[in-house]
Design a protein around this motif. Structure first.
Motif, PDB file in Angstrom:
ATOM      1  N   LEU A 825       0.639  -9.061  10.954  1.00 42.63           N
ATOM      2  CA  LEU A 825       0.034  -7.742  11.148  1.00 42.63           C
ATOM      3  C   LEU A 825      -0.479  -7.650  12.579  1.00 42.63           C
ATOM      4  CD1 LEU A 825      -0.912  -5.000  10.045  1.00 42.63           C
ATOM      5  CD2 LEU A 825      -3.053  -6.108   9.359  1.00 42.63           C
ATOM      6  N   ASP A 826      -0.055  -6.565  13.277  1.00 39.71           N
ATOM      7  CA  ASP A 826      -0.454  -6.402  14.673  1.00 39.71           C
ATOM      8  C   ASP A 826      -1.429  -5.249  14.882  1.00 39.71           C
ATOM      9  OD1 ASP A 826       2.843  -7.270  15.082  1.00 39.71           O
ATOM     10  OD2 ASP A 826       1.250  -8.471  16.000  1.00 39.71           O
ATOM     11  N   VAL A 827      -1.221  -4.128  14.210  1.00 42.48           N
ATOM     12  CA  VAL A 827      -2.047  -2.941  14.417  1.00 42.48           C
ATOM     13  C   VAL A 827      -2.192  -2.204  13.086  1.00 42.48           C
ATOM     14  CG1 VAL A 827      -2.278  -0.732  15.623  1.00 42.48           C
ATOM     15  CG2 VAL A 827      -1.298  -2.680  16.830  1.00 42.48           C
ATOM     16  N   VAL A 828      -3.378  -1.565  12.888  1.00 46.19           N
ATOM     17  CA  VAL A 828      -3.618  -0.712  11.727  1.00 46.19           C
ATOM     18  C   VAL A 828      -3.858   0.709  12.202  1.00 46.19           C
ATOM     19  CG1 VAL A 828      -5.100  -0.240   9.727  1.00 46.19           C
ATOM     20  CG2 VAL A 828      -4.617  -2.605  10.408  1.00 46.19           C
ATOM     21  N   LEU A 829      -3.036   1.657  11.702  1.00 47.64           N
ATOM     22  CA  LEU A 829      -3.235   3.083  11.960  1.00 47.64           C
ATOM     23  C   LEU A 829      -3.886   3.671  10.709  1.00 47.64           C
ATOM     24  CD1 LEU A 829       0.231   4.006  13.541  1.00 47.64           C
ATOM     25  CD2 LEU A 829      -1.849   3.269  14.706  1.00 47.64           C
ATOM     26  N   MET A 830      -5.056   4.294  10.862  1.00 46.40           N
ATOM     27  CA  MET A 830      -5.831   4.670   9.682  1.00 46.40           C
ATOM     28  C   MET A 830      -6.330   6.110   9.764  1.00 46.40           C
ATOM     29  SD  MET A 830      -9.107   2.756   7.959  1.00 46.40           S
ATOM     30  CE  MET A 830      -8.250   1.209   8.035  1.00 46.40           C
ATOM     31  N   ASP A 831      -6.022   6.884   8.704  1.00 42.83           N
ATOM     32  CA  ASP A 831      -6.599   8.217   8.558  1.00 42.83           C
ATOM     33  C   ASP A 831      -8.057   8.064   8.131  1.00 42.83           C
ATOM     34  OD1 ASP A 831      -6.016  11.098   6.415  1.00 42.83           O
ATOM     35  OD2 ASP A 831      -6.771  10.956   8.457  1.00 42.83           O
ATOM     36  N   LEU A 832      -8.875   9.110   8.312  1.00 39.90           N
ATOM     37  CA  LEU A 832     -10.289   9.017   7.950  1.00 39.90           C
ATOM     38  C   LEU A 832     -10.586   9.658   6.601  1.00 39.90           C
ATOM     39  CD1 LEU A 832     -12.084   9.694  11.351  1.00 39.90           C
ATOM     40  CD2 LEU A 832     -11.297   7.548  10.383  1.00 39.90           C
ATOM     41  N   GLU A 833     -10.082  10.876   6.373  1.00 40.34           N
ATOM     42  CA  GLU A 833     -10.371  11.596   5.143  1.00 40.34           C
ATOM     43  C   GLU A 833      -9.386  11.159   4.053  1.00 40.34           C
ATOM     44  OE1 GLU A 833     -13.507  13.817   6.817  1.00 40.34           O
ATOM     45  OE2 GLU A 833     -12.880  13.572   4.756  1.00 40.34           O
ATOM     46  N   MET A 834      -9.791  10.226   3.203  1.00 41.34           N
ATOM     47  CA  MET A 834      -8.923   9.700   2.143  1.00 41.34           C
ATOM     48  C   MET A 834      -9.731   9.526   0.861  1.00 41.34           C
ATOM     49  SD  MET A 834      -6.718   6.761   4.169  1.00 41.34           S
ATOM     50  CE  MET A 834      -8.189   5.868   4.669  1.00 41.34           C
ATOM     51  N   PRO A 835      -9.073   9.623  -0.303  1.00 47.51           N
ATOM     52  CA  PRO A 835      -9.765   9.357  -1.569  1.00 47.51           C
ATOM     53  C   PRO A 835      -9.995   7.851  -1.766  1.00 47.51           C
ATOM     54  CG  PRO A 835      -7.453   9.814  -1.975  1.00 47.51           C
ATOM     55  CD  PRO A 835      -7.671  10.046  -0.494  1.00 47.51           C
ATOM     56  N   ILE A 862      -6.750   1.760  14.905  1.00 44.77           N
ATOM     57  CA  ILE A 862      -6.618   3.050  15.582  1.00 44.77           C
ATOM     58  C   ILE A 862      -6.783   4.138  14.535  1.00 44.77           C
ATOM     59  CG2 ILE A 862      -5.128   4.577  16.932  1.00 44.77           C
ATOM     60  CD1 ILE A 862      -3.720   2.130  18.017  1.00 44.77           C
ATOM     61  N   ALA A 863      -7.781   5.019  14.738  1.00 45.04           N
ATOM     62  CA  ALA A 863      -7.996   6.128  13.811  1.00 45.04           C
ATOM     63  C   ALA A 863      -6.998   7.241  14.124  1.00 45.04           C
ATOM     64  CB  ALA A 863      -9.420   6.654  13.934  1.00 45.04           C
ATOM     65  N   VAL A 864      -6.322   7.724  13.095  1.00 41.22           N
ATOM     66  CA  VAL A 864      -5.396   8.855  13.227  1.00 41.22           C
ATOM     67  C   VAL A 864      -5.971   9.970  12.366  1.00 41.22           C
ATOM     68  CG1 VAL A 864      -3.030   9.653  12.935  1.00 41.22           C
ATOM     69  CG2 VAL A 864      -3.469   7.270  13.536  1.00 41.22           C
ATOM     70  N   THR A 865      -6.590  10.982  13.014  1.00 38.45           N
ATOM     71  CA  THR A 865      -7.399  11.924  12.254  1.00 38.45           C
ATOM     72  C   THR A 865      -7.345  13.320  12.844  1.00 38.45           C
ATOM     73  OG1 THR A 865      -9.654  12.417  11.533  1.00 38.45           O
ATOM     74  CG2 THR A 865      -9.422  11.270  13.618  1.00 38.45           C
TER      75      THR A 865
END
Length: 917
Positions: A825-835, A862-865
């Motif tokens: 695992l190198d990078v995590v792309l993460m949304d903010l508004e999730m259930p 990295i936040a993707v929002t």
């Protein structure tokens, strides 16, 4: 509110003193830390009872001038109730009574100092008197002076209070002129000062040394100032009193006056004792001494800042002080008791039995009679608030005077009642202010609540609308970019087939279409709301078939229903057939708009359940219509009686009036009773999590309500949590004849929107290292589009639908402790508004796991929002994200951030390895 925030007027500043201005808009717990428990207890009592709580001469230790001070207040806490009956704040009126209470206590000390039968008993009588006032006299030591035959003046210990009898400072005997032990050196200084000598700790005396290991009475802390009083009768000094002052009061003018008056009273008492001891037969001299003592008491009373009264056991008014000479020329709230007895209206020098009862208002006479019995029979001290007959002019309004009286019985040596003494304060103005505040609090509270709720709703609407607009924009931008790059790849590569090209392009185009429809609905809601607010939304009658309108409108959702696996059907109720509804005059576009909003909601709340949706149409001639098998709670129409009936206009024809009812029934999650209360309001959704879990702007149901009311109808709901919901509405129309030339059924109105093209940036050239990316995104469209783009750029992509799944995947990677051979695992792309678990919570948990050692490396996040406001970005970075990518964006903008985050990870990992070696 719950934080007890203080807001006060200018008159409160003397109460706050050095705490002002920091105390303004601060919390009660911070400002009044030292007394918060008592204040909080009173407020809780008022909150629980819903009634005002009054503190009568409440004692507080408050920090003033850098140290804790003894203070007393008359205070009341009036709860301010919100519309739901809960207490949201308190109106607190405060009157400081410190001077009156302390003066009353000191007065009782003065009055207790009487002439002793002999000089030998005088010293002990002084100490016995002081025992009852541990606050103002925490320590007192009495020495007498004896002259030896050789002429030496010797100091002899007589009595003390507030110090251990065997304390080393208390030497039993010592030469006044030569001894260097104990307190005797200070006695010599007092003689030189020719009067009371003030000693200050750290200057003239060191308290900790002189009174080492002493157990201090009163407030339990050492005095910082001491008075040495030479006690004399005539010209000769007969003794000394070493007196520790109140450590919790400043040595101000009142304190100095107390010292002066006590000194005078002691001198007077000592003189009387000496003369009585020396000349018992001289009755005239004794009477003179007693008269002098009374004169000094009166002098002290006249200087007292509060009103003082003196009443015999038979109720005769014996004395009232002259704090204010003429109340006619002073403000009505000035402290006074009998200024020509103006305050009470009692006649001066009128000493009839119980004559004071004549000035009490009829409403309080029974109360005064009960209090008088408690004073004269049970001999208990009383604090009484009374209404008088006499009126005063306050702010242009004549009101009965209201006083606050403190009274204490004085007993003689035989335990018999000697007199009633006390003080009073005029609180008329305070009572008037309290009553005015109670009258105004209701309107002020309601206005403030409505303004705060409107502001909060607008802010939520802006955030939600921004989020709902940015998400589809991002998907559109990425899908368009995908089309462009797919075609470019096809042109430059001969390995890709035309079939793959078409499949990829069609999929991206479908996503663009769905996202455009979603944005179009949001824009339509905003536009409709704007027209409603401006009164520019017309209702236009048109000849149409309601059944055809409903079927054509619902047909728009066939694709979306099919893709989500939702079964649906359309039902004509028996009432529709019974009344033989065919052609009517209604507004088709407004009817379609309401159906679209309700159908969109039904799909949204049924999508993840996989059940069914049923639409139905009915008719009636009564208002409101009944919906078959449903107990609909109709939302009350605002100003329904004042609204003009549009169907009376000529353009609606003269056919029979009918009510057309429509219902959308789903088998989704349903609504609780609390959630149903929030429906059909502007910017309102069922719960704070509704937007996070299901999206939406909070406008659809509000607009639907407005549109149904414009058409002479109402909207309502029947729902039960876990069993689905039925949203129903009805509109008014008129029967009409079929047109001579039939045409296709009306179609729902389509909003025109300008189109724009977004040109894609050229992809970065050159080889890119193959990185493994975890994409955490709950929106399946965004998830699918972004994954596809990343795979095209040679990334290995794994997906998770929310933060909890991301944590579980991390446990399978090489970053988890003891799992060196796990997935890379190198990078995590993460949304903010999730259930289930949102992005911020997940980021904080990942950083905590790093600290605990469960995760062995720095995880690039990295936040993707779509949350693009500055404070939202700052909150995201504080939660542990390394970078933020705001929607909408192109993949070419995201790739450099991925590379930078990976480079930062490599750098941190290298530093960690170097530090271990």
């Amino acid at each position: 509110g719950p934080r007890r925030t203080i807001v006060y007027n200018e008159s409160y500043i003397p109460i706050a003193l050095t705490k002002h201005p920091e105390s303004f808009a601060s919390t009660c717990e911070i400002t009044w830390t030292e007394v918060y428990s008592e204040i909080d207890s009173a407020m809780r009592k008022a909150e629980n009872s819903g009634q005002a709580v009054t503190m009568e001469n409440q004692f507080f230790l408050i920090e003033r001038q850098g140290s804790l001070e003894e203070n007393y207040f008359h205070a009341s806490f009036i709860p301010i109730l919100a519309s739901d009956g809960k207490t949201e704040g308190f109106y607190n009126s405060v009157l400081e009574t410190s001077k009156a209470v302390i003066s009353d206590r000191r007065t009782r000390t003065f009055l207790s100092l009487t002439t002793s039968p002999s000089l030998a008993s005088f010293w002990h009588d002084i100490v016995k008197t002081f025992e009852s006032n541990s606050s103002d006299i925490p320590l007192a030591v009495i020495y007498s002076i004896e002259q030896q035959h050789g002429g030496n003046m010797m100091c002899k210990y007589q009595a003390s209070v507030g110090i251990d009898k065997d304390h080393p400072t208390l030497i039993r005997y010592g030469d006044l002129h030569t001894s260097a032990h104990g307190l005797i050196p200070y006695f010599r200084k007092a003689i030189a000062a020719r009067g009371p000598l003030l000693l200050v700790d750290g200057e003239e005396i060191t308290t900790g040394h002189v009174f080492e290991a002493n157990h201090w009475r009163g407030f339990g802390v050492p005095s910082s100032r001491f008075i040495v009083l030479p006690l004399s009768a005539g010209e000769g000094v007969l003794g000394f009193m070493f007196w520790g002052l109140n450590p919790r009061r400043p040595h101000d003018e009142d304190s100095k006056q107390f010292v002066e008056l006590l000194s005078r009273q002691l001198q007077s008492s000592l003189t009387s004792t000496v003369f009585l001891d020396q000349a018992r037969l001289n009755q005239k001299k004794l009477e003179t001494d007693l008269a002098l003592a009374e004169s000094r008491f009166k002098t002290m009373a006249e200087l007292n800042p509060g009103g003082i009264f003196y009443i015999s056991p038979r109720g005769e008014v014996l004395y009232g002080n002259n704090t204010c000479k003429s109340a006619r020329h002073s403000h009505a709230s000035q402290l006074t008791f009998f200024a020509d007895y103006e305050m009470t209206g009692h006649k001066r020098n009128y000493k009839a039995v119980m004559s004071f009862m004549d000035v009490i208002h009829e409403d309080d006479r029974n109360l005064m009679e009960k209090e008088w019995l408690l004073l004269t029979v049970e001999h208990s001290q009383r604090n009484i608030e009374l209404l008088l007959k006499k009126k005063v002019l306050l702010n242009g309004e004549w009101r009965h005077t209201r006083i606050l009286a403190s009274a204490v019985p004085e007993m003689d040596a035989n335990g018999q009642l000697k007199s009633i003494m006390g003080t009073i304060i005029d609180v008329s103005e305070i009572k008037q202010a309290q009553e005015k505040a109670v009258e105004l609090s209701g309107l002020q509270r309601q206005s403030r609540i409505e303004a705060e709720e409107a502001k909060a709703a607008q802010e939520r609407h802006i955030d939600i609308t921004s989020h709902e607009m940015r998400n589809p924009l991002s998907a559109i931008l990425q899908s368009a970019d995908s089309i462009s790059t797919t075609i470019t790849d096809y042109q430059t590569s001969k390995n890709q087939s035309i079939s793959d090209l078409l499949d990829s392009t069609i999929e991206s185009a479908s996503i663009i279409t769905l996202c455009a429809q979603q944005q179009n609905r949001i824009l339509n809601d905003i536009l409709t709301l704007s027209k409603l607010d401006s009164g520019l939304l017309p209702v236009a009658a048109s000849l149409a078939q309601p059944e055809a309108i409903a079927r054509d409108t619902l047909k728009m959702f066939e694709g979306e229903l099919h893709s989500n696996g939702i079964e649906w059907n359309f039902v004509m109720e028996e009432t529709y057939k019974q009344y033989k509804i065919d052609w009517v005059m209604i507004d088709p576009s407004r009817l379609s708009q309401v159906l679209i909003n309700l159908m969109t909601n039904a799909i949204k709340f049924t999508r993840n359940v996989g059940h069914s949706i049923t639409a139905s149409i009915g008719a009636t001639e009564k208002k409101p219509p009944s919906i078959a098998g449903q107990n609909i709670a109709w939302f009350p129409s605002k100003n329904s009686d004042a609204k003009r009936d549009l169907t009376l206009d000529s353009e609606w024809g003269k056919g029979q009036q009918v009510f057309l009812s429509f219902a959308i029934r789903d088998t989704g999650r349903g609504l609780s009773d609390e959630e149903k209360k929030k429906l059909f309001h502007r910017f309102s959704q069922a719960s704070p999590r509704t937007h996070v879990e299901f999206g939406g702007s909070g406008l659809g149901l509000f607009i639907s309500r407005e549109l149904t009311e414009l058409q002479g109808g109402e909207i309502g709901v029947a729902s039960e949590s876990g069993k689905g919901s039925t949203f129903a509405f009805y509109v008014k129309g008129r029967r009409a004849s079929a047109p001579k030339i039939t045409t296709a059924g009306p179609v729902p109105p389509q909003s025109s929107a300008s189109t724009s093209s977004l040109a894609s940036d050229q992809d970065p050239k050159g080889p890119r290292s193959c990185l493994s990316v975890l994409l955490v995104e709950d929106n399946l469209i965004n998830q699918k589009v972004l994954r596809k783009q990343l795979v095209k750029h040679k990334y290995e992509v794994q997906v998770a639908n929310h933060g909890k799944e991301a944590i579980e995947y991390l446990k399978t990677t090489n970053m988890w402790v003891g799992n060196d051979n796990g997935h890379r695992l190198d990078v995590v792309l993460m949304d903010l508004e999730m259930p289930v678990m949102d992005g911020l919570t997940c980021a904080r948990m990942i950083r905590q796991l790093q600290k605990e050692g469960a995760i062995t490396q720095h995880v690039p996040l990295i936040a993707v929002t779509a949350n693009a406001r500055r404070e939202q970005i700052d909150e995201t970075l504080e939660a542990g994200m390394d970078d933020v990518m705001t929607k909408p964006f192109k993949v070419s903008e995201l790739l450099p951030k991925i590379e930078r985050s990976r480079s930062l990870h490599n750098k941190l990992q290298g530093q960690a390895t170097a530090s271990k070696s």
